[in-house]
Design an enzyme around this catalytic site. Structure first.
Site, PDB file in Angstrom:
ATOM      1  CB  CYS A  96      -0.930  -0.012   1.211  1.00 29.15           C
ATOM      2  SG  CYS A  96      -1.873   1.514   1.434  1.00 29.15           S
ATOM      3  CB  CYS A 437     -23.888   0.001 -19.114  1.00 26.81           C
ATOM      4  SG  CYS A 437     -25.318  -1.048 -18.977  1.00 26.81           S
ATOM      5  CB  CYS A 440     -25.730  -0.523 -22.211  1.00 29.67           C
ATOM      6  SG  CYS A 440     -26.092   0.354 -20.665  1.00 29.67           S
TER       7      CYS A 440
END
Length: 538
Positions: A96, A437, A440
């Site tokens: 991290c 999407c 879609c």
């Protein structure tokens, strides 16, 4: 193998670096101490590999250095919390980046607190290596800073800086106010170069003083200091007035001193600090992003430019910011920092804009966005700010260019949503989609089949809008794709249709909602060349 005396010297040096901070001077120079924890970690790793031998002195010195920051694992994490009345814990992961950036600041805070005589113990936990221990003590992400006071957990949400950590820990462990009673201590305190609240009280007693202390306890970010010596107070706040009690805010920026003129009540003091603690122009960073978003100043003006371009604008914008202080927050975002600037510019649809300077505004109360048009000068920016405050600015909505051709499914953009959908005399079937999407593309094909099936009906129009690049205040959709049916007689209450319905069921729903008969549908579809194939599918 390193010589034992060298190991002892190394350990002693690390211990001195971590702890040799005088009680009088609490700040540590970044260049001197930024690697304290990293070096401690390196010593620990070598010890774990068996690279350090006990020669009667070296290993003991290493252990003394390591004792500054406890190393927690699955076996001792919970016990450490229970055995220490006050424990500051850093939960991190080796991969991290934010953990790596916080580690030296954590070490600096630990050293500063230890030098002050704080009884707080310090610990670190590799939450990836010891997930069980992390879960047991409340580490849910990286990095996480937790303070345990008699077993009660406090989650740190402030800036990842040494001073912010020190202030927060002191406030949570019973030292919310620093008392300064000599000129030397005041001058030494000023060397910290931090934002602080100064309170002058003749006898450290009374209702006003009690409210001051309450505010100091409640506020987790800004250091509160107090004195009953006016000469000491004048060092900290030269413009102090002659009242029996005084409160002011001191910042390390051009607009340095803010005098409190309100009633000495906790709520009023906290509001004063919240409204004035930011500089005239806040430079947006990852560290302060959360504080910017949560600022009590809801009207915010952003200037996007590279740092060198902003140098020519800074004094001008500072002067404007001074006039709108506590009403508008002014923020600069360096466009060279793409990870900071791009999300904002994408929100405005300006991620590809090549202008060297862009000025926008944001109202955090309702999410309204504004874009300043015209030249970047003092007159235009001032008028932009006035319009923002009085509500006369037109909110900015993203929009693609107005399409030249319509097609069987009309392309609607932000600029045409009003005329093509809300003001149209027809019933409108609207598909709201985005490029990312998953469903879609399949839904778009179904919409085209429906459009062909109903193609001869003059009172029904099929349309679609790409919500990623087009906006309108009356189109509030967060789920894609979304299918909306706008009846001609009531455009304010669109009917949401199921995107999981088949083409046949969608056609049935359209006919039911708009009261279209089968005869009308057949007659409408008959002239279309592909009507037979569409009809068969329906």
């Amino acid at each position: 193998m390193r010589a034992p005396w060298r190991l002892a010297a190394l350990a002693a040096a690390l211990l001195v670096m971590a702890l040799a901070v005088s009680a009088a001077r609490l700040d540590l120079d970044d260049d001197d101490d930024s690697g304290v924890l990293d070096e401690l970690l390196a010593v620990e790793e070598e010890a774990e590999r068996g690279g350090l031998e006990d020669d009667g002195g070296g290993a003991e010195a290493v252990r003394r250095a390591q004792s500054m920051v406890l190393v927690l694992d699955n076996d001792n994490a919970r016990r450490a919390v229970e055995e220490h009345a006050e424990l500051l814990l850093l939960g991190y992961a080796p991969w991290c980046e934010r953990s790596a950036a916080l580690m030296p600041r954590f070490a600096e805070a630990a050293a500063a607190l230890r030098a002050m005589g704080s009884a707080v113990a310090f610990a670190k936990l590799d939450g990836e290596r010891y997930p069980k221990a992390g879960a047991a003590v409340g580490v849910k992400g990286f990095p996480t800073v937790l303070l345990f006071v008699n077993g009660t957990e406090h989650h740190y949400t402030g800036l990842h800086t040494k001073d912010a950590l020190v202030t927060w820990v002191r406030k949570k462990t019973g030292a919310p106010v620093i008392r300064l009673q000599s000129r030397d201590s005041a001058e030494e305190f000023l060397k910290k170069d931090q934002t602080f609240v100064i309170g002058f009280f003749k006898n450290f007693e009374g209702a006003e003083y009690e409210e001051f202390v309450k505010a100091a306890v409640t506020d987790n970010e800004v250091q509160f200091v107090e004195t009953n010596d006016r000469s000491v107070a004048k060092i900290l706040f030269p413009g102090i007035s002659s009242e029996e009690q005084f409160l002011g805010l001191v910042k390390s920026e051009p607009e340095k001193f803010e005098k409190f003129d309100g009633t000495f009540e906790e709520k009023a003091i906290l509001q004063f600090v919240d409204l004035h603690k930011f500089p005239l122009i806040t430079v947006f960073t990852e560290l302060n992003s959360a504080k910017v978003y949560s600022s009590p100043i809801k009207m915010q003006v952003f200037t996007f430019s590279e740092a060198y371009d902003f140098e020519d604008l800074e004094s001008m914008i500072e002067e404007i910011a001074r006039a709108f202080k506590t009403k508008i927050m002014f923020i600069h975002v360096d466009t060279a920092e793409e990870n900071l600037a791009k999300p904002f510019l994408t929100l405005y649809g300006l991620e590809s804009d090549k202008r060297p300077v862009i000025v926008t505004a944001f109202d955090t109360t309702n999410g309204a966005k504004y874009l300043m048009e015209g030249d970047i000068n003092a007159k235009n920016i001032r008028e932009f700010c006035l319009g923002l405050l009085d509500g006369t600015l037109r909110s900015y909505q993203k929009s693609e260019p107005i399409p030249e051709e319509k097609g069987i499914v009309e392309k609607v953009v932000g600029r045409t949503f009003e005329s093509s959908v809300l003001e149209s005399p027809q019933n409108i079937f609207l598909e709201v989609h985005t490029p990312w999407c998953v469903d879609c593309e399949a839904i778009s094909k179904n919409v085209e089949k429906l459009a062909k099936h109903f193609s001869g009906l003059d009172n029904l129009k099929f349309a679609r809008i790409d919500a990623s690049v087009n906006e309108h205040p009356k189109l509030q959709v967060n789920d894609y794709p979304t299918l909306l049916l706008y009846p001609a007689e009531d455009k304010s209450n669109p009917i949401k249709l199921s995107k999981k319905a088949s083409v046949k069921n969608l056609a049935k729903l359209i006919k039911e909602k708009l009261q279209i008969s089968d005869v009308e549908t057949v007659a409408a579809a008959a002239p279309a060349p592909a009507a037979d194939s569409v009809k068969d599918e329906l």
